[in-house]
Design a protein around this motif. Structure first.
Motif, PDB file in Angstrom:
ATOM      1  N   TYR A 248       0.836  -1.192   0.000  1.00  0.00           N
ATOM      2  CA  TYR A 248       0.000   0.000   0.000  1.00  0.00           C
ATOM      3  C   TYR A 248       0.876   1.249   0.000  1.00  0.00           C
ATOM      4  N   ARG A 249       0.892   1.999  -1.117  1.00  0.00           N
ATOM      5  CA  ARG A 249       1.498   3.318  -1.266  1.00  0.00           C
ATOM      6  C   ARG A 249       3.015   3.384  -1.070  1.00  0.00           C
ATOM      7  N   LEU A 250       3.621   2.389  -0.523  1.00  0.00           N
ATOM      8  CA  LEU A 250       5.064   2.428  -0.280  1.00  0.00           C
ATOM      9  C   LEU A 250       5.826   2.643  -1.586  1.00  0.00           C
ATOM     10  N   PHE A 251       5.323   2.058  -2.671  1.00  0.00           N
ATOM     11  CA  PHE A 251       5.961   2.193  -3.982  1.00  0.00           C
ATOM     12  C   PHE A 251       5.921   3.631  -4.494  1.00  0.00           C
ATOM     13  N   GLU A 252       5.051   4.461  -3.924  1.00  0.00           N
ATOM     14  CA  GLU A 252       5.008   5.874  -4.315  1.00  0.00           C
ATOM     15  C   GLU A 252       6.185   6.654  -3.740  1.00  0.00           C
ATOM     16  N   GLU A 253       6.823   6.100  -2.716  1.00  0.00           N
ATOM     17  CA  GLU A 253       7.875   6.816  -2.000  1.00  0.00           C
ATOM     18  C   GLU A 253       9.276   6.264  -2.243  1.00  0.00           C
ATOM     19  N   LEU A 254       9.405   4.959  -2.458  1.00  0.00           N
ATOM     20  CA  LEU A 254      10.728   4.332  -2.517  1.00  0.00           C
ATOM     21  C   LEU A 254      10.885   3.452  -3.748  1.00  0.00           C
ATOM     22  N   PRO A 255      11.731   3.833  -4.698  1.00  0.00           N
ATOM     23  CA  PRO A 255      12.050   2.928  -5.808  1.00  0.00           C
ATOM     24  C   PRO A 255      13.090   1.895  -5.378  1.00  0.00           C
ATOM     25  N   ASN A 256      12.900   0.659  -5.806  1.00  0.00           N
ATOM     26  CA  ASN A 256      13.876  -0.384  -5.508  1.00  0.00           C
ATOM     27  C   ASN A 256      15.162  -0.167  -6.301  1.00  0.00           C
ATOM     28  N   VAL A 257      16.198  -0.881  -5.907  1.00  0.00           N
ATOM     29  CA  VAL A 257      17.496  -0.799  -6.585  1.00  0.00           C
ATOM     30  C   VAL A 257      17.370  -1.448  -7.966  1.00  0.00           C
ATOM     31  N   PRO A 258      17.628  -0.704  -9.055  1.00  0.00           N
ATOM     32  CA  PRO A 258      17.556  -1.303 -10.389  1.00  0.00           C
ATOM     33  C   PRO A 258      18.837  -2.079 -10.699  1.00  0.00           C
ATOM     34  N   GLY A 259      19.037  -3.159  -9.969  1.00  0.00           N
ATOM     35  CA  GLY A 259      20.279  -3.922 -10.055  1.00  0.00           C
ATOM     36  C   GLY A 259      20.213  -5.009 -11.105  1.00  0.00           C
ATOM     37  N   LYS A 260      21.071  -4.938 -12.114  1.00  0.00           N
ATOM     38  CA  LYS A 260      21.088  -5.945 -13.166  1.00  0.00           C
ATOM     39  C   LYS A 260      21.383  -7.323 -12.569  1.00  0.00           C
ATOM     40  N   ASN A 261      20.466  -8.245 -12.780  1.00  0.00           N
ATOM     41  CA  ASN A 261      20.622  -9.630 -12.318  1.00  0.00           C
ATOM     42  C   ASN A 261      21.023  -9.714 -10.847  1.00  0.00           C
ATOM     43  N   THR A 262      20.501  -8.805 -10.032  1.00  0.00           N
ATOM     44  CA  THR A 262      20.817  -8.781  -8.602  1.00  0.00           C
ATOM     45  C   THR A 262      19.667  -9.403  -7.824  1.00  0.00           C
ATOM     46  N   LEU A 263      19.900 -10.605  -7.308  1.00  0.00           N
ATOM     47  CA  LEU A 263      18.860 -11.278  -6.542  1.00  0.00           C
ATOM     48  C   LEU A 263      18.450 -10.426  -5.344  1.00  0.00           C
ATOM     49  N   ALA A 264      17.144 -10.381  -5.069  1.00  0.00           N
ATOM     50  CA  ALA A 264      16.556  -9.732  -3.887  1.00  0.00           C
ATOM     51  C   ALA A 264      16.610  -8.205  -3.905  1.00  0.00           C
TER      52      ALA A 264
END
Length: 428
Positions: A248-264
Protein backbone atom coordinates in the motif's frame (compact mmCIF):
# COMPACT_ATOMS: atom_id res chain seq x y z
CA UNK A 1 -8.64 1.71 -1.18
CA UNK A 2 -8.32 0.65 -4.82
CA UNK A 3 -5.91 -2.16 -5.61
CA UNK A 4 -4.54 -4.07 -8.60
CA UNK A 5 -3.66 -7.78 -8.79
CA UNK A 6 -0.46 -8.51 -10.77
CA UNK A 7 0.88 -11.71 -12.28
CA UNK A 8 4.33 -10.94 -13.74
CA UNK A 9 5.41 -13.80 -16.00
CA UNK A 10 8.22 -15.09 -18.17
CA UNK A 11 6.49 -18.41 -18.95
CA UNK A 12 3.12 -19.98 -19.74
CA UNK A 13 0.51 -18.71 -17.29
CA UNK A 14 -2.07 -21.50 -17.61
CA UNK A 15 -1.66 -23.04 -14.15
CA UNK A 16 -1.12 -19.83 -12.20
CA UNK A 17 -3.80 -17.67 -13.82
CA UNK A 18 -6.47 -20.37 -13.51
CA UNK A 19 -5.63 -20.52 -9.81
CA UNK A 20 -5.33 -16.80 -9.07
CA UNK A 21 -8.42 -15.78 -10.98
CA UNK A 22 -10.23 -17.65 -8.19
CA UNK A 23 -8.62 -15.27 -5.72
CA UNK A 24 -9.64 -12.17 -7.67
CA UNK A 25 -13.17 -13.58 -8.04
CA UNK A 26 -13.27 -14.28 -4.29
CA UNK A 27 -12.36 -10.64 -3.64
CA UNK A 28 -15.24 -9.53 -5.83
CA UNK A 29 -17.90 -11.90 -4.52
CA UNK A 30 -16.98 -12.14 -0.84
CA UNK A 31 -15.07 -8.93 -0.12
CA UNK A 32 -16.98 -6.66 -2.54
CA UNK A 33 -13.72 -5.49 -4.13
CA UNK A 34 -13.43 -5.02 -7.90
CA UNK A 35 -9.75 -5.67 -8.58
CA UNK A 36 -8.31 -5.78 -12.11
CA UNK A 37 -6.11 -8.81 -12.83
CA UNK A 38 -3.06 -7.70 -14.83
CA UNK A 39 -0.77 -10.23 -16.50
CA UNK A 40 2.59 -8.54 -17.08
CA UNK A 41 4.82 -10.17 -19.70
CA UNK A 42 8.52 -9.69 -18.92
CA UNK A 43 9.77 -10.82 -22.33
CA UNK A 44 8.56 -11.60 -25.85
CA UNK A 45 8.50 -15.35 -26.40
CA UNK A 46 6.34 -17.85 -28.28
CA UNK A 47 4.20 -18.50 -25.20
CA UNK A 48 2.98 -14.86 -25.16
CA UNK A 49 0.37 -15.65 -27.83
CA UNK A 50 -0.69 -18.75 -25.91
CA UNK A 51 -1.07 -16.64 -22.78
CA UNK A 52 -3.30 -14.27 -24.74
CA UNK A 53 -5.59 -17.15 -25.77
CA UNK A 54 -5.81 -18.37 -22.17
CA UNK A 55 -6.80 -14.88 -21.00
CA UNK A 56 -9.49 -14.56 -23.71
CA UNK A 57 -11.04 -17.89 -22.66
CA UNK A 58 -11.02 -16.92 -18.99
CA UNK A 59 -12.63 -13.57 -19.79
CA UNK A 60 -15.53 -15.48 -21.36
CA UNK A 61 -15.91 -17.48 -18.15
CA UNK A 62 -15.46 -14.55 -15.73
CA UNK A 63 -17.30 -11.77 -17.56
CA UNK A 64 -17.54 -9.51 -14.50
CA UNK A 65 -13.77 -9.46 -13.88
CA UNK A 66 -11.39 -7.10 -15.64
CA UNK A 67 -8.32 -8.80 -17.10
CA UNK A 68 -5.48 -6.85 -18.74
CA UNK A 69 -2.74 -8.53 -20.78
CA UNK A 70 0.23 -6.18 -20.67
CA UNK A 71 2.73 -7.16 -23.35
CA UNK A 72 6.29 -5.89 -23.74
CA UNK A 73 5.11 -3.73 -26.67
CA UNK A 74 2.34 -2.17 -24.55
CA UNK A 75 4.83 -1.38 -21.80
CA UNK A 76 7.25 0.24 -24.26
CA UNK A 77 4.54 2.64 -25.46
CA UNK A 78 3.62 3.44 -21.86
CA UNK A 79 7.19 4.19 -20.79
CA UNK A 80 7.82 6.35 -23.84
CA UNK A 81 4.91 8.53 -22.76
CA UNK A 82 5.72 8.46 -19.06
CA UNK A 83 9.37 9.47 -19.48
CA UNK A 84 9.10 11.67 -22.59
CA UNK A 85 10.21 14.83 -20.77
CA UNK A 86 12.68 13.27 -18.31
CA UNK A 87 16.35 12.25 -18.24
CA UNK A 88 16.73 9.64 -21.06
CA UNK A 89 18.60 7.31 -18.70
CA UNK A 90 15.43 6.82 -16.66
CA UNK A 91 13.60 5.43 -19.69
CA UNK A 92 16.61 3.23 -20.45
CA UNK A 93 16.33 1.66 -17.00
CA UNK A 94 12.72 0.64 -17.63
CA UNK A 95 13.17 -0.49 -21.23
CA UNK A 96 16.20 -2.75 -20.73
CA UNK A 97 15.42 -6.43 -21.27
CA UNK A 98 18.03 -7.95 -18.92
CA UNK A 99 16.84 -9.67 -15.76
CA UNK A 100 16.26 -6.94 -13.19
CA UNK A 101 14.18 -7.80 -10.13
CA UNK A 102 14.22 -4.31 -8.67
CA UNK A 103 13.01 -2.69 -11.89
CA UNK A 104 10.31 -5.35 -12.30
CA UNK A 105 8.87 -4.38 -8.91
CA UNK A 106 9.20 -0.67 -9.66
CA UNK A 107 7.15 -1.20 -12.82
CA UNK A 108 4.27 -2.67 -10.82
CA UNK A 109 4.19 0.44 -8.64
CA UNK A 110 4.02 2.71 -11.68
CA UNK A 111 1.35 0.56 -13.35
CA UNK A 112 -0.71 0.72 -10.15
CA UNK A 113 -0.58 4.53 -10.16
CA UNK A 114 -1.64 4.57 -13.82
CA UNK A 115 -4.61 2.31 -13.06
CA UNK A 116 -5.82 4.64 -10.32
CA UNK A 117 -4.74 2.26 -7.55
CA UNK A 118 -3.43 2.87 -4.05
CA UNK A 119 -2.14 -0.68 -3.59
CA UNK A 120 -1.17 -3.84 -5.43
CA UNK A 121 -1.18 -7.57 -4.82
CA UNK A 122 1.58 -9.63 -6.45
CA UNK A 123 1.72 -13.36 -7.17
CA UNK A 124 4.39 -14.94 -9.39
CA UNK A 125 3.84 -17.23 -12.36
CA UNK A 126 5.68 -20.19 -10.82
CA UNK A 127 3.27 -20.19 -7.87
CA UNK A 128 -0.41 -20.96 -7.30
CA UNK A 129 -2.87 -21.22 -4.43
CA UNK A 130 -2.17 -24.16 -2.15
CA UNK A 131 -5.66 -25.61 -2.50
CA UNK A 132 -5.03 -25.76 -6.27
CA UNK A 133 -2.18 -28.16 -5.48
CA UNK A 134 -3.21 -30.10 -2.36
CA UNK A 135 -6.59 -31.80 -2.15
CA UNK A 136 -6.51 -31.67 1.65
CA UNK A 137 -5.99 -27.91 1.70
CA UNK A 138 -8.83 -25.64 2.73
CA UNK A 139 -9.92 -22.91 0.35
CA UNK A 140 -8.03 -20.02 1.91
CA UNK A 141 -6.91 -16.90 0.10
CA UNK A 142 -4.00 -14.59 0.99
CA UNK A 143 -5.98 -11.67 -0.42
CA UNK A 144 -8.50 -11.96 2.42
CA UNK A 145 -5.79 -11.18 4.99
CA UNK A 146 -4.29 -8.53 2.74
CA UNK A 147 -7.60 -6.68 2.36
CA UNK A 148 -8.32 -6.99 6.10
CA UNK A 149 -5.14 -5.13 7.08
CA UNK A 150 -3.58 -3.31 4.14
CA UNK A 151 -3.90 0.45 4.53
CA UNK A 152 -5.42 0.15 8.00
CA UNK A 153 -3.98 1.87 11.08
CA UNK A 154 -1.71 0.20 13.62
CA UNK A 155 -4.29 1.15 16.26
CA UNK A 156 -6.73 -1.21 14.49
CA UNK A 157 -4.44 -4.24 14.92
CA UNK A 158 -5.11 -6.91 17.54
CA UNK A 159 -3.34 -5.94 20.76
CA UNK A 160 -1.15 -9.07 20.76
CA UNK A 161 0.46 -7.86 17.52
CA UNK A 162 1.55 -4.48 18.84
CA UNK A 163 3.82 -5.61 21.67
CA UNK A 164 6.84 -4.72 19.54
CA UNK A 165 7.19 -0.98 19.01
CA UNK A 166 6.30 0.22 15.52
CA UNK A 167 5.31 3.65 14.32
CA UNK A 168 1.67 4.56 14.43
CA UNK A 169 0.28 4.93 10.95
CA UNK A 170 -0.83 2.99 7.91
CA UNK A 171 0.07 -0.65 7.35
CA UNK A 172 2.20 -0.55 4.21
CA UNK A 173 2.92 -4.23 3.50
CA UNK A 174 1.03 -7.48 4.13
CA UNK A 175 2.39 -10.76 2.81
CA UNK A 176 3.39 -14.37 3.34
CA UNK A 177 5.79 -16.96 2.01
CA UNK A 178 6.03 -19.95 -0.32
CA UNK A 179 5.49 -23.61 0.32
CA UNK A 180 7.50 -25.89 -1.91
CA UNK A 181 10.71 -25.04 -3.72
CA UNK A 182 13.54 -23.48 -1.70
CA UNK A 183 14.09 -19.75 -2.11
CA UNK A 184 17.77 -20.24 -3.04
CA UNK A 185 19.14 -22.88 -5.42
CA UNK A 186 21.40 -24.61 -2.91
CA UNK A 187 20.14 -28.21 -2.89
CA UNK A 188 23.62 -29.46 -3.85
CA UNK A 189 25.20 -27.90 -0.76
CA UNK A 190 25.64 -29.01 2.84
CA UNK A 191 24.06 -27.14 5.71
CA UNK A 192 27.51 -25.83 6.69
CA UNK A 193 28.06 -24.46 3.18
CA UNK A 194 24.65 -22.78 3.27
CA UNK A 195 25.43 -21.19 6.65
CA UNK A 196 28.73 -19.89 5.26
CA UNK A 197 26.93 -18.49 2.21
CA UNK A 198 24.41 -16.65 4.37
CA UNK A 199 27.23 -15.22 6.45
CA UNK A 200 28.95 -13.90 3.31
CA UNK A 201 25.63 -12.56 2.00
CA UNK A 202 25.47 -10.30 5.04
CA UNK A 203 22.91 -11.86 7.37
CA UNK A 204 23.49 -11.58 11.12
CA UNK A 205 25.30 -14.69 12.33
CA UNK A 206 22.96 -15.16 15.30
CA UNK A 207 19.93 -15.38 12.99
CA UNK A 208 21.34 -17.56 10.21
CA UNK A 209 20.54 -20.97 11.67
CA UNK A 210 16.92 -20.03 12.41
CA UNK A 211 16.38 -18.47 8.97
CA UNK A 212 17.84 -21.51 7.19
CA UNK A 213 15.81 -23.96 9.28
CA UNK A 214 12.63 -22.28 8.03
CA UNK A 215 13.77 -21.69 4.43
CA UNK A 216 15.45 -25.02 3.64
CA UNK A 217 13.36 -27.93 4.90
CA UNK A 218 14.24 -31.30 3.37
CA UNK A 219 10.78 -32.81 3.81
CA UNK A 220 8.46 -29.91 4.52
CA UNK A 221 5.04 -31.05 5.67
CA UNK A 222 2.09 -29.06 4.43
CA UNK A 223 -0.34 -27.79 7.01
CA UNK A 224 -2.50 -24.71 7.28
CA UNK A 225 -2.68 -22.19 10.07
CA UNK A 226 -3.70 -18.57 10.39
CA UNK A 227 -1.00 -16.72 12.31
CA UNK A 228 -0.14 -13.04 12.08
CA UNK A 229 3.14 -11.40 13.06
CA UNK A 230 4.69 -7.97 12.84
CA UNK A 231 7.94 -7.90 10.90
CA UNK A 232 10.47 -6.02 13.03
CA UNK A 233 13.82 -6.94 11.42
CA UNK A 234 15.25 -8.14 8.11
CA UNK A 235 16.81 -10.94 10.15
CA UNK A 236 13.69 -12.29 11.88
CA UNK A 237 12.74 -14.76 9.13
CA UNK A 238 9.22 -13.32 8.72
CA UNK A 239 9.78 -11.17 5.67
CA UNK A 240 7.13 -11.82 3.00
CA UNK A 241 8.26 -13.25 -0.33
CA UNK A 242 7.85 -10.96 -3.33
CA UNK A 243 5.59 -13.51 -5.02
CA UNK A 244 3.03 -13.49 -2.20
CA UNK A 245 2.75 -9.89 -1.10
CA UNK A 246 0.60 -6.78 -1.12
CA UNK A 247 1.83 -3.19 -0.90
CA UNK A 248 0.00 0.00 0.00
CA UNK A 249 1.50 3.32 -1.27
CA UNK A 250 5.06 2.43 -0.28
CA UNK A 251 5.96 2.19 -3.98
CA UNK A 252 5.01 5.87 -4.32
CA UNK A 253 7.88 6.82 -2.00
CA UNK A 254 10.73 4.33 -2.52
CA UNK A 255 12.05 2.93 -5.81
CA UNK A 256 13.88 -0.38 -5.51
CA UNK A 257 17.50 -0.80 -6.58
CA UNK A 258 17.56 -1.30 -10.39
CA UNK A 259 20.28 -3.92 -10.05
CA UNK A 260 21.09 -5.95 -13.17
CA UNK A 261 20.62 -9.63 -12.32
CA UNK A 262 20.82 -8.78 -8.60
CA UNK A 263 18.86 -11.28 -6.54
CA UNK A 264 16.56 -9.73 -3.89
CA UNK A 265 17.00 -6.13 -5.10
CA UNK A 266 13.18 -6.00 -5.20
CA UNK A 267 13.07 -6.22 -1.40
CA UNK A 268 14.61 -2.78 -0.91
CA UNK A 269 11.37 -0.94 -0.16
CA UNK A 270 10.19 -3.67 2.22
CA UNK A 271 13.47 -3.82 4.14
CA UNK A 272 13.68 -0.03 4.30
CA UNK A 273 10.12 0.17 5.62
CA UNK A 274 11.07 -2.32 8.34
CA UNK A 275 14.18 -0.26 9.16
CA UNK A 276 11.99 2.83 9.52
CA UNK A 277 9.74 1.04 12.01
CA UNK A 278 6.77 1.09 9.63
CA UNK A 279 4.18 -1.65 10.20
CA UNK A 280 4.61 -4.74 7.99
CA UNK A 281 2.43 -7.78 8.62
CA UNK A 282 3.41 -11.38 7.89
CA UNK A 283 0.66 -13.99 7.49
CA UNK A 284 0.84 -17.76 7.08
CA UNK A 285 -1.36 -18.23 4.01
CA UNK A 286 1.42 -19.56 1.82
CA UNK A 287 1.27 -20.04 -1.93
CA UNK A 288 2.67 -23.16 -3.58
CA UNK A 289 6.01 -22.56 -5.30
CA UNK A 290 6.40 -25.02 -8.15
CA UNK A 291 9.61 -26.95 -8.62
CA UNK A 292 10.99 -26.85 -12.16
CA UNK A 293 13.28 -29.85 -12.52
CA UNK A 294 16.19 -28.92 -14.77
CA UNK A 295 19.37 -30.85 -15.35
CA UNK A 296 22.55 -29.10 -14.30
CA UNK A 297 23.16 -26.51 -17.02
CA UNK A 298 26.47 -24.72 -16.61
CA UNK A 299 25.52 -21.42 -18.27
CA UNK A 300 22.32 -21.12 -16.21
CA UNK A 301 24.24 -21.92 -13.02
CA UNK A 302 26.93 -19.36 -13.84
CA UNK A 303 24.27 -16.69 -14.35
CA UNK A 304 22.54 -17.67 -11.11
CA UNK A 305 25.73 -17.37 -9.05
CA UNK A 306 26.55 -14.11 -10.77
CA UNK A 307 23.20 -12.96 -9.32
CA UNK A 308 24.25 -14.27 -5.91
CA UNK A 309 27.54 -12.36 -6.14
CA UNK A 310 25.66 -9.14 -6.98
CA UNK A 311 23.29 -9.80 -4.06
CA UNK A 312 26.24 -10.25 -1.69
CA UNK A 313 27.57 -6.80 -2.54
CA UNK A 314 24.14 -5.15 -2.45
CA UNK A 315 22.95 -6.69 0.82
CA UNK A 316 26.16 -6.20 2.77
CA UNK A 317 26.18 -2.51 1.84
CA UNK A 318 22.47 -1.84 2.26
CA UNK A 319 22.42 -3.52 5.68
CA UNK A 320 23.72 -0.11 6.83
CA UNK A 321 20.17 1.03 6.10
CA UNK A 322 18.24 -2.12 6.98
CA UNK A 323 19.88 -2.89 10.31
CA UNK A 324 20.92 0.53 11.57
CA UNK A 325 19.63 2.29 14.66
CA UNK A 326 21.28 5.45 13.31
CA UNK A 327 19.18 5.27 10.14
CA UNK A 328 16.02 4.85 12.23
CA UNK A 329 16.94 7.71 14.58
CA UNK A 330 17.90 10.05 11.73
CA UNK A 331 14.63 9.47 9.88
CA UNK A 332 12.03 8.97 12.60
CA UNK A 333 9.17 11.40 12.00
CA UNK A 334 10.80 12.87 8.91
CA UNK A 335 9.02 13.55 5.60
CA UNK A 336 9.52 11.19 2.67
CA UNK A 337 11.44 13.94 0.85
CA UNK A 338 13.91 14.07 3.75
CA UNK A 339 14.12 10.26 3.94
CA UNK A 340 14.92 9.99 0.23
CA UNK A 341 17.62 12.66 0.58
CA UNK A 342 19.18 10.73 3.45
CA UNK A 343 19.11 7.49 1.44
CA UNK A 344 20.77 9.26 -1.50
CA UNK A 345 23.63 10.37 0.77
CA UNK A 346 24.03 6.86 2.17
CA UNK A 347 23.94 5.13 -1.23
CA UNK A 348 26.47 7.63 -2.60
CA UNK A 349 28.74 6.43 0.20
CA UNK A 350 28.28 2.80 -0.87
CA UNK A 351 29.80 3.62 -4.27
CA UNK A 352 32.92 4.89 -2.48
CA UNK A 353 33.27 1.79 -0.27
CA UNK A 354 36.50 -0.23 -0.37
CA UNK A 355 36.47 -2.02 -3.74
CA UNK A 356 39.12 -4.58 -2.73
CA UNK A 357 37.10 -5.68 0.31
CA UNK A 358 33.96 -6.02 -1.80
CA UNK A 359 35.79 -8.08 -4.44
CA UNK A 360 37.25 -10.32 -1.74
CA UNK A 361 33.77 -11.10 -0.44
CA UNK A 362 32.77 -12.45 -3.87
CA UNK A 363 36.00 -14.42 -4.10
CA UNK A 364 35.26 -15.88 -0.65
CA UNK A 365 31.91 -17.16 -1.94
CA UNK A 366 33.78 -18.83 -4.78
CA UNK A 367 36.42 -20.35 -2.51
CA UNK A 368 34.57 -21.13 0.73
CA UNK A 369 31.21 -22.20 -0.74
CA UNK A 370 31.53 -23.26 -4.38
CA UNK A 371 34.97 -24.86 -4.04
CA UNK A 372 34.23 -26.62 -0.76
CA UNK A 373 32.04 -29.36 -2.22
CA UNK A 374 30.97 -30.80 -5.56
CA UNK A 375 33.59 -30.39 -8.31
CA UNK A 376 30.95 -29.47 -10.90
CA UNK A 377 30.75 -26.05 -9.19
CA UNK A 378 34.48 -25.36 -9.60
CA UNK A 379 34.09 -23.69 -13.05
CA UNK A 380 31.45 -21.40 -11.51
CA UNK A 381 33.88 -20.51 -8.73
CA UNK A 382 36.45 -19.66 -11.41
CA UNK A 383 33.86 -17.43 -13.12
CA UNK A 384 33.13 -15.49 -9.91
CA UNK A 385 36.82 -15.03 -9.10
CA UNK A 386 37.60 -13.86 -12.63
CA UNK A 387 34.70 -11.38 -12.76
CA UNK A 388 34.63 -10.04 -9.19
CA UNK A 389 35.89 -6.59 -10.17
CA UNK A 390 33.44 -6.44 -13.10
CA UNK A 391 30.52 -7.26 -10.75
CA UNK A 392 31.51 -4.50 -8.34
CA UNK A 393 31.84 -1.98 -11.15
CA UNK A 394 28.39 -2.96 -12.43
CA UNK A 395 26.91 -2.74 -8.92
CA UNK A 396 28.23 0.80 -8.52
CA UNK A 397 26.36 1.74 -11.71
CA UNK A 398 23.22 0.11 -10.28
CA UNK A 399 23.47 2.17 -7.09
CA UNK A 400 24.10 5.35 -9.08
CA UNK A 401 20.95 4.59 -11.07
CA UNK A 402 18.96 4.20 -7.87
CA UNK A 403 20.15 7.66 -6.84
CA UNK A 404 18.83 8.94 -10.19
CA UNK A 405 15.46 7.33 -9.47
CA UNK A 406 15.34 8.61 -5.89
CA UNK A 407 15.98 12.17 -7.09
CA UNK A 408 13.20 11.94 -9.69
CA UNK A 409 10.75 9.52 -8.08
CA UNK A 410 8.32 12.12 -6.77
CA UNK A 411 7.86 13.59 -10.25
CA UNK A 412 7.72 10.14 -11.86
CA UNK A 413 4.88 9.07 -9.55
CA UNK A 414 3.06 12.37 -10.11
CA UNK A 415 3.22 11.83 -13.88
CA UNK A 416 2.21 8.15 -13.61
CA UNK A 417 -0.96 9.14 -11.76
CA UNK A 418 -1.96 11.37 -14.68
CA UNK A 419 -1.62 8.57 -17.26
CA UNK A 420 -4.19 5.84 -17.92
CA UNK A 421 -2.41 2.52 -18.46
CA UNK A 422 -5.38 1.01 -20.29
CA UNK A 423 -4.83 3.51 -23.12
CA UNK A 424 -1.60 1.73 -24.05
CA UNK A 425 -2.98 -1.82 -24.05
CA UNK A 426 -3.62 -3.51 -27.40
CA UNK A 427 -7.11 -4.99 -26.96
CA UNK A 428 -7.06 -7.00 -30.20
Amino acid sequence: MKSVFFLPTNRSIEKCVKSYILEVNYAKEKLQCDIPLVIVETNKESFTEENKKIIIELQKQYKDLEMIHLTVEDQKKYFEKLFEDMDPEIKEIFEETETNYGTAMNKLGLFTCSLGGDAFHRRDSDTRLCFSEFKEAEEKYPIEVEMNFLGKKVSELPSELTENKVQEGDIWVVGGNYFGEWNLDVKDFSREQIYKLYQLLGFEEDSIEEICAEAFQEQAEFFQRDDLSLVTSVNDGLNPDCGNVSVYRLFEELPNVPGKNTLAADYFMFDTATALGLPVIHHTREVFHEYHSDRFQMEKKKRYWYGIAKFADYFNLYMKIYNSKEFYNNNYGKSWDEIRENIIDIVQGFILEDVIKREERIKDIAQDVLRSGDEKYFPIADELQKNASKYIEESNKDYQRQILLLKNWKNIIKKAKKIELRDFVDQK
